[in-house]
Motif scaffolding. Sequence first.
Motif, short mmCIF file in Angstrom:
data_model
loop_
_atom_site.label_atom_id
_atom_site.label_comp_id
_atom_site.label_asym_id
_atom_site.label_seq_id
_atom_site.Cartn_x
_atom_site.Cartn_y
_atom_site.Cartn_z
N SER A 71 33.17 -11.75 20.65
CA SER A 71 32.17 -12.68 21.15
C SER A 71 31.89 -12.39 22.62
CB SER A 71 32.67 -14.12 20.99
OG SER A 71 31.80 -15.03 21.63
N ARG A 72 30.67 -12.73 23.06
CA ARG A 72 30.35 -12.57 24.47
C ARG A 72 31.06 -13.61 25.32
NH1 ARG A 72 25.89 -9.16 25.03
NH2 ARG A 72 26.09 -7.71 23.28
N ASN A 73 31.48 -14.71 24.67
CA ASN A 73 32.24 -15.76 25.35
C ASN A 73 33.73 -15.47 25.15
OD1 ASN A 73 33.37 -18.01 26.39
ND2 ASN A 73 32.26 -19.47 25.12
N TRP A 74 34.47 -15.24 26.22
CA TRP A 74 35.87 -14.83 26.09
C TRP A 74 36.72 -15.88 25.40
CZ3 TRP A 74 39.87 -17.63 28.11
CH2 TRP A 74 39.56 -18.56 29.10
N GLU A 75 36.32 -17.17 25.50
CA GLU A 75 37.12 -18.21 24.87
C GLU A 75 37.07 -18.13 23.34
OE1 GLU A 75 35.33 -21.61 26.61
OE2 GLU A 75 36.83 -21.77 28.21
#
Length: 299
Positions: A71-75
């Motif tokens: 994902s582009r969001n690390w979370e």
Amino acid sequence: MSTDTGSDLLSDIDLTWVKRKELLFHATLVSAALFGVVMLALLILDVLLETAVGVVVIGIDVGTFVSSGASRNWENAGFLPAIIGSIWLVLFTLVFSFFLGVATATYLEEYAPRSRITRLIEANLTNLAGVPSVVYGLLALGVFVNGLRLGEILIAGALALALLVVPIVIVASQEALRAVPDGVRHGSLATGATRWQTIRGVVLPAALPGIVTGTILALARAIGETAPLIMVGAVLEARQSPGPTDLFGSMPTMIYYWSFRPITEFHHLAALGILILLLILVGMYGLAFFVRNRYETGV
């Protein structure tokens, strides 16, 4: 008549410099042996620290990490498609390399005449085991991806890795076959068995633990390779679990991608991915050690 003894003659020779050179040579050898161990320990320590900071300080969720895709969001970023891609790659690499490698080694050890051509082939196989992996990637790109038009699919990546490990499997299998004493072969032939029956029923079972151990170690090298997979078009950011004919990613390519992201949190994700890859490698080395010690017959 002289009364000098041998010890009196040697006492006139100064051995101090010789002893110093021996001590310096010994220290050089020990330093060279410890250098690799110290570097490996520092790398593992760095990975552990990065992972600990990522999990404890930054708050990376390990459960999300091992059950989600990229994902582009690390979370929300995960490692699961990369793990599944690597498992598929290892399985297909095993299928493509094991039988070809063992058959080639059996022919070279049991059937091929000890001629210059045979020795030349064996020398080239040994040299191929040391060729940089990116060369095999270029070869796979030209032959399988572009030549046979397979495209940038997982099977093409497995074929690239198979090219990489086949020479290692052949050399390991040859060593295992060579370790079987000739007396075992002669005893089987003396009972009236044919050469093929002797190889199939006596030699190969005796050499199998060594062959399997060498194959597992070769696959352990393949699972950590990045360059050949990038050359055949592996996806760096694996979002979905691949099938054999799908675009694919793997653990090394995912780690490579995260390592170059400008966001610091992705570096900690890469460290956690490296830790998982190291655990898998340790497991494969442990399996090889177990097979070697459990099934070695001592023939």
